[in-house]
Design a protein around this motif. Sequence first.
Motif, PDB file in Angstrom:
ATOM      1  N   ASP A  33       0.825  -1.199   0.000  1.00  0.00           N
ATOM      2  CA  ASP A  33       0.000   0.000   0.000  1.00  0.00           C
ATOM      3  C   ASP A  33       0.867   1.260   0.000  1.00  0.00           C
ATOM      4  O   ASP A  33       1.671   1.458   0.922  1.00  0.00           O
ATOM      5  CB  ASP A  33      -0.886  -0.032   1.246  1.00  0.00           C
ATOM      6  CG  ASP A  33      -2.032   0.953   1.192  1.00  0.00           C
ATOM      7  OD1 ASP A  33      -2.180   1.647   0.182  1.00  0.00           O
ATOM      8  OD2 ASP A  33      -2.799   1.015   2.172  1.00  0.00           O
ATOM      9  N   ASP A  34       0.728   2.096  -1.034  1.00  0.00           N
ATOM     10  CA  ASP A  34       1.446   3.380  -1.106  1.00  0.00           C
ATOM     11  C   ASP A  34       2.938   3.245  -1.346  1.00  0.00           C
ATOM     12  O   ASP A  34       3.697   4.181  -1.098  1.00  0.00           O
ATOM     13  CB  ASP A  34       1.215   4.224   0.161  1.00  0.00           C
ATOM     14  CG  ASP A  34      -0.170   4.848   0.209  1.00  0.00           C
ATOM     15  OD1 ASP A  34      -0.983   4.579  -0.696  1.00  0.00           O
ATOM     16  OD2 ASP A  34      -0.445   5.604   1.159  1.00  0.00           O
ATOM     17  N   GLN A  35       3.375   2.103  -1.835  1.00  0.00           N
ATOM     18  CA  GLN A  35       4.781   1.894  -2.175  1.00  0.00           C
ATOM     19  C   GLN A  35       4.943   2.088  -3.679  1.00  0.00           C
ATOM     20  O   GLN A  35       4.331   1.375  -4.467  1.00  0.00           O
ATOM     21  CB  GLN A  35       5.222   0.488  -1.771  1.00  0.00           C
ATOM     22  CG  GLN A  35       6.682   0.194  -2.086  1.00  0.00           C
ATOM     23  CD  GLN A  35       7.095  -1.211  -1.647  1.00  0.00           C
ATOM     24  OE1 GLN A  35       6.291  -1.976  -1.140  1.00  0.00           O
ATOM     25  NE2 GLN A  35       8.354  -1.539  -1.847  1.00  0.00           N
ATOM     26  N   GLY A  36       5.755   3.045  -4.077  1.00  0.00           N
ATOM     27  CA  GLY A  36       5.887   3.372  -5.482  1.00  0.00           C
ATOM     28  C   GLY A  36       6.953   2.566  -6.202  1.00  0.00           C
ATOM     29  O   GLY A  36       7.700   1.780  -5.599  1.00  0.00           O
ATOM     30  N   TYR A  37       7.047   2.807  -7.485  1.00  0.00           N
ATOM     31  CA  TYR A  37       8.021   2.116  -8.339  1.00  0.00           C
ATOM     32  C   TYR A  37       9.449   2.343  -7.845  1.00  0.00           C
ATOM     33  O   TYR A  37      10.281   1.447  -7.888  1.00  0.00           O
ATOM     34  CB  TYR A  37       7.878   2.629  -9.780  1.00  0.00           C
ATOM     35  CG  TYR A  37       8.680   1.858 -10.798  1.00  0.00           C
ATOM     36  CD1 TYR A  37       8.115   0.784 -11.472  1.00  0.00           C
ATOM     37  CD2 TYR A  37       9.993   2.221 -11.098  1.00  0.00           C
ATOM     38  CE1 TYR A  37       8.847   0.077 -12.420  1.00  0.00           C
ATOM     39  CE2 TYR A  37      10.731   1.521 -12.041  1.00  0.00           C
ATOM     40  CZ  TYR A  37      10.154   0.439 -12.695  1.00  0.00           C
ATOM     41  OH  TYR A  37      10.880  -0.259 -13.626  1.00  0.00           O
ATOM     42  N   GLY A  38       9.715   3.537  -7.352  1.00  0.00           N
ATOM     43  CA  GLY A  38      11.066   3.854  -6.899  1.00  0.00           C
ATOM     44  C   GLY A  38      11.382   3.409  -5.494  1.00  0.00           C
ATOM     45  O   GLY A  38      12.529   3.565  -5.040  1.00  0.00           O
ATOM     46  N   ASP A  39      10.411   2.842  -4.784  1.00  0.00           N
ATOM     47  CA  ASP A  39      10.617   2.434  -3.398  1.00  0.00           C
ATOM     48  C   ASP A  39      11.132   1.001  -3.310  1.00  0.00           C
ATOM     49  O   ASP A  39      10.656   0.181  -2.509  1.00  0.00           O
ATOM     50  CB  ASP A  39       9.306   2.576  -2.611  1.00  0.00           C
ATOM     51  CG  ASP A  39       8.851   4.019  -2.480  1.00  0.00           C
ATOM     52  OD1 ASP A  39       9.712   4.906  -2.410  1.00  0.00           O
ATOM     53  OD2 ASP A  39       7.623   4.246  -2.455  1.00  0.00           O
ATOM     54  N   PRO A  46      18.563   4.819  -3.692  1.00  0.00           N
ATOM     55  CA  PRO A  46      19.896   4.900  -3.089  1.00  0.00           C
ATOM     56  C   PRO A  46      19.913   4.748  -1.572  1.00  0.00           C
ATOM     57  O   PRO A  46      20.989   4.621  -0.980  1.00  0.00           O
ATOM     58  CB  PRO A  46      20.358   6.311  -3.482  1.00  0.00           C
ATOM     59  CG  PRO A  46      19.084   7.104  -3.556  1.00  0.00           C
ATOM     60  CD  PRO A  46      18.048   6.155  -4.083  1.00  0.00           C
ATOM     61  N   VAL A  47      18.736   4.775  -0.945  1.00  0.00           N
ATOM     62  CA  VAL A  47      18.660   4.718   0.511  1.00  0.00           C
ATOM     63  C   VAL A  47      18.040   3.408   0.980  1.00  0.00           C
ATOM     64  O   VAL A  47      18.589   2.713   1.843  1.00  0.00           O
ATOM     65  CB  VAL A  47      17.838   5.912   1.054  1.00  0.00           C
ATOM     66  CG1 VAL A  47      17.693   5.813   2.571  1.00  0.00           C
ATOM     67  CG2 VAL A  47      18.476   7.233   0.657  1.00  0.00           C
ATOM     68  N   SER A 273       3.653   7.369  -1.535  1.00  0.00           N
ATOM     69  CA  SER A 273       3.082   8.454  -0.738  1.00  0.00           C
ATOM     70  C   SER A 273       4.162   9.294  -0.071  1.00  0.00           C
ATOM     71  O   SER A 273       3.956  10.479   0.190  1.00  0.00           O
ATOM     72  CB  SER A 273       2.153   7.892   0.343  1.00  0.00           C
ATOM     73  OG  SER A 273       2.896   7.120   1.278  1.00  0.00           O
ATOM     74  N   SER A 274       5.312   8.700   0.211  1.00  0.00           N
ATOM     75  CA  SER A 274       6.324   9.385   1.016  1.00  0.00           C
ATOM     76  C   SER A 274       7.729   9.328   0.438  1.00  0.00           C
ATOM     77  O   SER A 274       8.539  10.223   0.686  1.00  0.00           O
ATOM     78  CB  SER A 274       6.354   8.789   2.437  1.00  0.00           C
ATOM     79  OG  SER A 274       5.104   8.941   3.070  1.00  0.00           O
ATOM     80  N   GLY A 275       8.054   8.285  -0.313  1.00  0.00           N
ATOM     81  CA  GLY A 275       9.427   8.112  -0.757  1.00  0.00           C
ATOM     82  C   GLY A 275       9.769   8.774  -2.072  1.00  0.00           C
ATOM     83  O   GLY A 275      10.944   8.876  -2.429  1.00  0.00           O
ATOM     84  N   TRP A 276       8.755   9.275  -2.802  1.00  0.00           N
ATOM     85  CA  TRP A 276       9.020   9.740  -4.169  1.00  0.00           C
ATOM     86  C   TRP A 276       9.901  10.983  -4.230  1.00  0.00           C
ATOM     87  O   TRP A 276      10.583  11.209  -5.231  1.00  0.00           O
ATOM     88  CB  TRP A 276       7.709   9.954  -4.922  1.00  0.00           C
ATOM     89  CG  TRP A 276       6.803  11.044  -4.420  1.00  0.00           C
ATOM     90  CD1 TRP A 276       5.882  10.949  -3.431  1.00  0.00           C
ATOM     91  CD2 TRP A 276       6.710  12.371  -4.933  1.00  0.00           C
ATOM     92  NE1 TRP A 276       5.221  12.140  -3.257  1.00  0.00           N
ATOM     93  CE2 TRP A 276       5.711  13.038  -4.183  1.00  0.00           C
ATOM     94  CE3 TRP A 276       7.363  13.086  -5.930  1.00  0.00           C
ATOM     95  CZ2 TRP A 276       5.359  14.365  -4.405  1.00  0.00           C
ATOM     96  CZ3 TRP A 276       7.011  14.413  -6.160  1.00  0.00           C
ATOM     97  CH2 TRP A 276       6.029  15.035  -5.406  1.00  0.00           C
TER      98      TRP A 276
END
Length: 591
Positions: A33-39, A46-47, A273-276
């Motif tokens: 839930d709310d985890q994007g492609y870049g997460d 990088p993190v 939701s938060s990592g982008w």
Amino acid sequence: MPFFTRTVVLLFLLTGAVANAADKPNVVIVITDDQGYGDLSCHGNPVLKTPEIDKLHAESIRLKDYHVSPTCSPTRSAFLTGHWTNRTGVWHTIMGRSMLRENEVTMGQVFKDAGYATGMFGKWHLGDNYPYRPEDRGYIEVMRHGGGGVGQTPDYWDNAYFDGSYWHNGTPEPVKGFCTDVFFDYAKRFIKKSKEVDKPFLAYLATNAPHGPMHAPEDSAAAYQGVGNVGLQHFFGMIANIDDNVGKLRAFLDEENLTDNTIFIFTTDNGSSSGWKTFNAGMRAGKGSEYDGGHRVPFFVHWPNGKLTGGHDVEPITAHVDVLPTLIDLCDIESPEGVKFDGVSIAPLLDSTSDSDWPDRILVTDSQRVKDPIKWRKSSVMTSQWRLINGKELYDIKTDPGQKSDVATGHPDVVARLSNFYDAWWADLLPSFSNDTAIYLGHPKDNPARLTSHDWITTGSTPWNQNHIRRAFNGKGNTGFWNVMVHEAGDYEVRLRRWPETADKPINAALPPGAGVPGQKAFRVQPGKAINPVKASIKIGNVTAESDVKPGDREVVFNLKLPQGKTQMSALFTTADGEEFGAYYAYVKKE
């Protein structure tokens, strides 16, 4: 025989199904839930470190241009039915617009009818009342929270990611541990019991993590203390915990000798939701957006017996509406009678040895999040090359993946083609918009029915989480009505409450703050505000009633005669000076 085992075996027998595990592949779906492609670290973050999902990525067929809806419920409705979100009645996450229309046939029902054991674990977010719950839609074994997240208004009172209670086959069951760990644990129990009775299984494992508020086990979040804020630290921590659970689940399948004949899918429900803002794989925007960062997400599928392995990328555009028809194809089961999917089977694309001539497609996603859909609102009309945004902006995604250069004026033919498709798409869906979903009252499968303010239909702010209930949302625009279907005419008892039954507090009572948990401020930490109503009122269709409210009353009870049929229900608490509060919880029972 333990109760869990006895229950599952009995339900298998009641289905009358004939399939056995040797005949069909199993299916395990993990959707976060709310985890994007870049997460994901395999996509270059990088993190964040996700070694277990990275390993799955390396071994899987990967959809490189896979799209969902920009928010939670809409994606789930399309993913589970193969129909456009707006066709299913689910174009919002609250306000009665997150309930999946009764006529829709879900993945759970399709697989149950094919003889599969079906299990749903975690986040449903397509309705908490009959006939919208997962147990009403084909899932035999269910372990879920309420609403769209742990601690939301329909959820068990004072839940906050750790311990608490979740609905196990319709009954609240106390648990210990972090929510994601619990849902993976119950999924593994279900898989093991399915194997014991020689049934192929569909395990739909939908985590509420990493949806906010951001709470992760401390050992999962510890590695991300340096990211700058507690919310992002625990967002990454929740994903790290998911990653660990994915690894443990895959190891469990290995131990049970199930891996080779199991279709294992990992995906997510919308953009980050938060990592982008930390890393977004070159895309624009995040959750809720019509730009690619809002709806292009990972999708990995692994099935050794079906030769879906080897780290192959699928380039053509695909979408959530394709998942169910594809699984029907891969598992060689019957498609639901009379259902025409909006998606297509992409099984030919998954075959890395095939050079199938895949036609160019046009797909649509949008983010409505309003009472009634609005044409072109936050929309993206998409092909493998183009994105038409809100009917105005055009981007060549092949040369401009960050959607920085609007080229609409240079390609009027493309704009016209995509606009014409959208016009026809909208016209096809438009007649269904007025078919509001309604919560059943008096149905024997959900009697009494428990209604919450999460599903109020209103143009104001909806109290969708327990922090809102504690703060006592009130005033014009912050009360609403429920669409209801009175199943049978007869005598009904309606109980109106400010606090839910499990809180067991007077309507006028304040509430102390609950205990905190690791991460951000939990919903339950908000002190409960006292209100002092003197009158309660109820309106169900043309039936109305009022009653006095006395200090210390825990609820106000009305006994009403209701006619059968679809109507609206509203309930209010009113103070001596005329201030109105909606009844956040209502319990309706047919006598």
